[in-house]
Design a protein around this motif. Structure first.
Motif, PDB file in Angstrom:
ATOM      1  N   ASN A 182      37.757  58.157  40.641  1.00  0.00           N
ATOM      2  CA  ASN A 182      38.691  57.281  41.352  1.00  0.00           C
ATOM      3  C   ASN A 182      38.972  56.097  40.431  1.00  0.00           C
ATOM      4  O   ASN A 182      38.079  55.279  40.165  1.00  0.00           O
ATOM      5  CB  ASN A 182      38.098  56.814  42.686  1.00  0.00           C
ATOM      6  N   PHE A 183      40.208  56.011  39.958  1.00  0.00           N
ATOM      7  CA  PHE A 183      40.498  55.123  38.828  1.00  0.00           C
ATOM      8  C   PHE A 183      41.991  54.826  38.825  1.00  0.00           C
ATOM      9  O   PHE A 183      42.802  55.674  39.212  1.00  0.00           O
ATOM     10  CB  PHE A 183      40.092  55.863  37.540  1.00  0.00           C
ATOM     11  N   TYR A 184      42.353  53.616  38.428  1.00  0.00           N
ATOM     12  CA  TYR A 184      43.780  53.358  38.235  1.00  0.00           C
ATOM     13  C   TYR A 184      44.002  52.243  37.224  1.00  0.00           C
ATOM     14  O   TYR A 184      43.127  51.405  36.989  1.00  0.00           O
ATOM     15  CB  TYR A 184      44.488  53.042  39.559  1.00  0.00           C
ATOM     16  N   VAL A 185      45.176  52.281  36.626  1.00  0.00           N
ATOM     17  CA  VAL A 185      45.644  51.228  35.725  1.00  0.00           C
ATOM     18  C   VAL A 185      46.953  50.715  36.305  1.00  0.00           C
ATOM     19  O   VAL A 185      47.886  51.497  36.533  1.00  0.00           O
ATOM     20  CB  VAL A 185      45.864  51.748  34.294  1.00  0.00           C
ATOM     21  N   ALA A 186      47.002  49.414  36.560  1.00  0.00           N
ATOM     22  CA  ALA A 186      48.187  48.833  37.192  1.00  0.00           C
ATOM     23  C   ALA A 186      48.648  47.614  36.411  1.00  0.00           C
ATOM     24  O   ALA A 186      47.839  46.897  35.808  1.00  0.00           O
ATOM     25  CB  ALA A 186      47.883  48.452  38.640  1.00  0.00           C
ATOM     26  N   PHE A 187      49.959  47.389  36.425  1.00  0.00           N
ATOM     27  CA  PHE A 187      50.566  46.243  35.757  1.00  0.00           C
ATOM     28  C   PHE A 187      51.439  45.491  36.753  1.00  0.00           C
ATOM     29  O   PHE A 187      52.039  46.092  37.650  1.00  0.00           O
ATOM     30  CB  PHE A 187      51.426  46.692  34.571  1.00  0.00           C
ATOM     31  N   GLN A 188      51.495  44.180  36.561  1.00  0.00           N
ATOM     32  CA  GLN A 188      52.399  43.371  37.373  1.00  0.00           C
ATOM     33  C   GLN A 188      53.673  43.105  36.589  1.00  0.00           C
ATOM     34  O   GLN A 188      53.636  42.644  35.449  1.00  0.00           O
ATOM     35  CB  GLN A 188      51.750  42.044  37.768  1.00  0.00           C
ATOM     36  N   GLN A 189      54.786  43.397  37.220  1.00  0.00           N
ATOM     37  CA  GLN A 189      56.094  43.094  36.647  1.00  0.00           C
ATOM     38  C   GLN A 189      56.927  42.428  37.730  1.00  0.00           C
ATOM     39  O   GLN A 189      57.324  43.070  38.710  1.00  0.00           O
ATOM     40  CB  GLN A 189      56.785  44.361  36.139  1.00  0.00           C
ATOM     41  N   TYR A 192      56.394  43.007  41.672  1.00  0.00           N
ATOM     42  CA  TYR A 192      55.877  44.338  41.971  1.00  0.00           C
ATOM     43  C   TYR A 192      54.622  44.648  41.147  1.00  0.00           C
ATOM     44  O   TYR A 192      54.446  44.142  40.034  1.00  0.00           O
ATOM     45  CB  TYR A 192      56.940  45.409  41.695  1.00  0.00           C
ATOM     46  N   ILE A 193      53.782  45.500  41.722  1.00  0.00           N
ATOM     47  CA  ILE A 193      52.641  46.086  41.023  1.00  0.00           C
ATOM     48  C   ILE A 193      52.990  47.541  40.746  1.00  0.00           C
ATOM     49  O   ILE A 193      53.322  48.303  41.666  1.00  0.00           O
ATOM     50  CB  ILE A 193      51.347  46.012  41.861  1.00  0.00           C
ATOM     51  N   HIS A 194      52.914  47.930  39.475  1.00  0.00           N
ATOM     52  CA  HIS A 194      53.232  49.298  39.075  1.00  0.00           C
ATOM     53  C   HIS A 194      51.937  50.016  38.688  1.00  0.00           C
ATOM     54  O   HIS A 194      51.216  49.567  37.793  1.00  0.00           O
ATOM     55  CB  HIS A 194      54.201  49.299  37.892  1.00  0.00           C
ATOM     56  N   SER A 209      54.898  52.199  42.887  1.00  0.00           N
ATOM     57  CA  SER A 209      54.991  50.742  42.823  1.00  0.00           C
ATOM     58  C   SER A 209      54.938  50.187  44.234  1.00  0.00           C
ATOM     59  O   SER A 209      55.266  50.876  45.204  1.00  0.00           O
ATOM     60  CB  SER A 209      56.296  50.306  42.142  1.00  0.00           C
ATOM     61  N   ARG A 210      54.519  48.945  44.344  1.00  0.00           N
ATOM     62  CA  ARG A 210      54.537  48.253  45.637  1.00  0.00           C
ATOM     63  C   ARG A 210      54.745  46.771  45.388  1.00  0.00           C
ATOM     64  O   ARG A 210      54.530  46.260  44.289  1.00  0.00           O
ATOM     65  CB  ARG A 210      53.249  48.498  46.412  1.00  0.00           C
ATOM     66  N   LYS A 211      55.139  46.078  46.432  1.00  0.00           N
ATOM     67  CA  LYS A 211      55.362  44.642  46.309  1.00  0.00           C
ATOM     68  C   LYS A 211      54.029  43.911  46.220  1.00  0.00           C
ATOM     69  O   LYS A 211      52.991  44.395  46.674  1.00  0.00           O
ATOM     70  CB  LYS A 211      56.172  44.126  47.502  1.00  0.00           C
ATOM     71  N   LEU A 212      54.056  42.732  45.624  1.00  0.00           N
ATOM     72  CA  LEU A 212      52.857  41.910  45.518  1.00  0.00           C
ATOM     73  C   LEU A 212      52.312  41.571  46.899  1.00  0.00           C
ATOM     74  O   LEU A 212      53.071  41.384  47.857  1.00  0.00           O
ATOM     75  CB  LEU A 212      53.169  40.614  44.770  1.00  0.00           C
ATOM     76  N   SER A 213      50.987  41.503  46.986  1.00  0.00           N
ATOM     77  CA  SER A 213      50.319  41.097  48.222  1.00  0.00           C
ATOM     78  C   SER A 213      49.079  40.299  47.830  1.00  0.00           C
ATOM     79  O   SER A 213      48.974  39.817  46.699  1.00  0.00           O
ATOM     80  CB  SER A 213      49.951  42.326  49.059  1.00  0.00           C
ATOM     81  N   ASN A 214      48.143  40.181  48.735  1.00  0.00           N
ATOM     82  CA  ASN A 214      46.888  39.479  48.441  1.00  0.00           C
ATOM     83  C   ASN A 214      45.745  40.466  48.235  1.00  0.00           C
ATOM     84  O   ASN A 214      44.618  40.234  48.676  1.00  0.00           O
ATOM     85  CB  ASN A 214      46.546  38.508  49.582  1.00  0.00           C
ATOM     86  N   GLY A 215      46.024  41.578  47.573  1.00  0.00           N
ATOM     87  CA  GLY A 215      45.027  42.618  47.381  1.00  0.00           C
ATOM     88  C   GLY A 215      44.078  42.342  46.227  1.00  0.00           C
ATOM     89  O   GLY A 215      44.197  41.349  45.496  1.00  0.00           O
ATOM     90  N   ILE A 216      43.129  43.274  46.059  1.00  0.00           N
ATOM     91  CA  ILE A 216      42.135  43.155  44.988  1.00  0.00           C
ATOM     92  C   ILE A 216      42.805  43.215  43.619  1.00  0.00           C
ATOM     93  O   ILE A 216      42.438  42.480  42.699  1.00  0.00           O
ATOM     94  CB  ILE A 216      41.082  44.274  45.127  1.00  0.00           C
ATOM     95  N   THR A 217      43.807  44.094  43.487  1.00  0.00           N
ATOM     96  CA  THR A 217      44.500  44.226  42.204  1.00  0.00           C
ATOM     97  C   THR A 217      45.121  42.896  41.784  1.00  0.00           C
ATOM     98  O   THR A 217      44.983  42.462  40.633  1.00  0.00           O
ATOM     99  CB  THR A 217      45.581  45.312  42.300  1.00  0.00           C
ATOM    100  N   GLU A 218      45.804  42.244  42.722  1.00  0.00           N
ATOM    101  CA  GLU A 218      46.424  40.954  42.416  1.00  0.00           C
ATOM    102  C   GLU A 218      45.375  39.903  42.057  1.00  0.00           C
ATOM    103  O   GLU A 218      45.583  39.084  41.152  1.00  0.00           O
ATOM    104  CB  GLU A 218      47.251  40.471  43.613  1.00  0.00           C
TER     105      GLU A 218
END
Length: 227
Positions: A182-189, A192-194, A209-218
């Protein structure tokens, strides 16, 4: 010291590196001890006894107790369930670390003579030092492997132009160090998070992709710090 049964119970802190072991007990005995945090409780008893202590007449309810009465009762019940009446606890303590305890039952209330006690304390110290040396070697090996892995990832990045191939290579190489099923690589542009590479239960998922939120990734992107 005659003992047909014995249990090496590693403290919880070290179980990812050092395995517990037992001989002569039921197959589930070791797992049950670990579930009740017995290594900490029994290790405390042995430490208070100067490195070696004896539990006498467990079936009569005269075992030593600490403030953790519930845990004491659980451990005592497990020992009685293995037909243990008397047992000795040998603490595996070095100057820096406490690795756990060795438990061995015996038929007599007193396990041996004073010379045997001194011998057991020496054996406990030697076992503790051996375990400590193994941990040091394990950490050195892990750091070497991490350095080699970073070198391999750097070579992969510099030798490949395709972004997807680079990310798949990073995922594969990191899998040598830890579970990447279970793994991912994400970028903010912008807003949006891609998710450029996402693996769930070992299967590569479509990019999303999804819109920015207050998640762990952000949070990780914003702080630059691991969790």
């Amino acid at each position: 010291l005659p003992a047909e049964r014995a249990c090496l119970l590693i403290a919880e802190r070290w179980r990812a590196i050092l395995p517990s072991a037992q001989q002569g007990f039921s197959p589930e005995f070791l797992a049950q001890l670990e579930e009740t945090a017995a290594s900490e409780y029994l290790g405390e008893l042995a430490y208070r006894g100067g490195g070696l202590t004896t539990l006498r007449d467990l079936s009569l309810g005269t075992a030593p107790t600490t403030s953790a009465a519930a845990r004491s009762a659980q451990v005592k019940e497990l020992l009685i369930g293995e037909n243990i009446r008397h047992a000795s606890l040998l603490n595996l303590q070095t100057r820096e670390n406490n690795f756990g305890v060795v438990l061995f039952p015996h038929s007599a209330p007193k396990p041996g003579s004073s010379s045997q006690t001194r011998l057991l304390l020496g054996v406990g110290l030697q076992i503790g030092m051996t375990l400590e040396n193994y941990v040091v070697m394990h950490d050195a090996h892990r750091r070497t492997k991490e350095y080699e892995l970073l070198t391999q990832i750097g070579q992969a990045i510099s030798s490949r132009l395709d972004k997807d191939e680079v990310l798949r290579t990073v995922h594969k190489e990191l899998g040598q160090l830890f579970d990447t099923s279970n793994f991912y690589v994400a970028f903010q542009q912008g807003e949006y998070i891609h998710f450029e590479l996402e693996v769930t239960e070992g299967k590569i998922q479509p990019k999303r992709s999804r819109k920015l939120s207050n998640g762990i990734t952000e949070h990780i992107i914003r702080t630059g710090a691991p969790l």
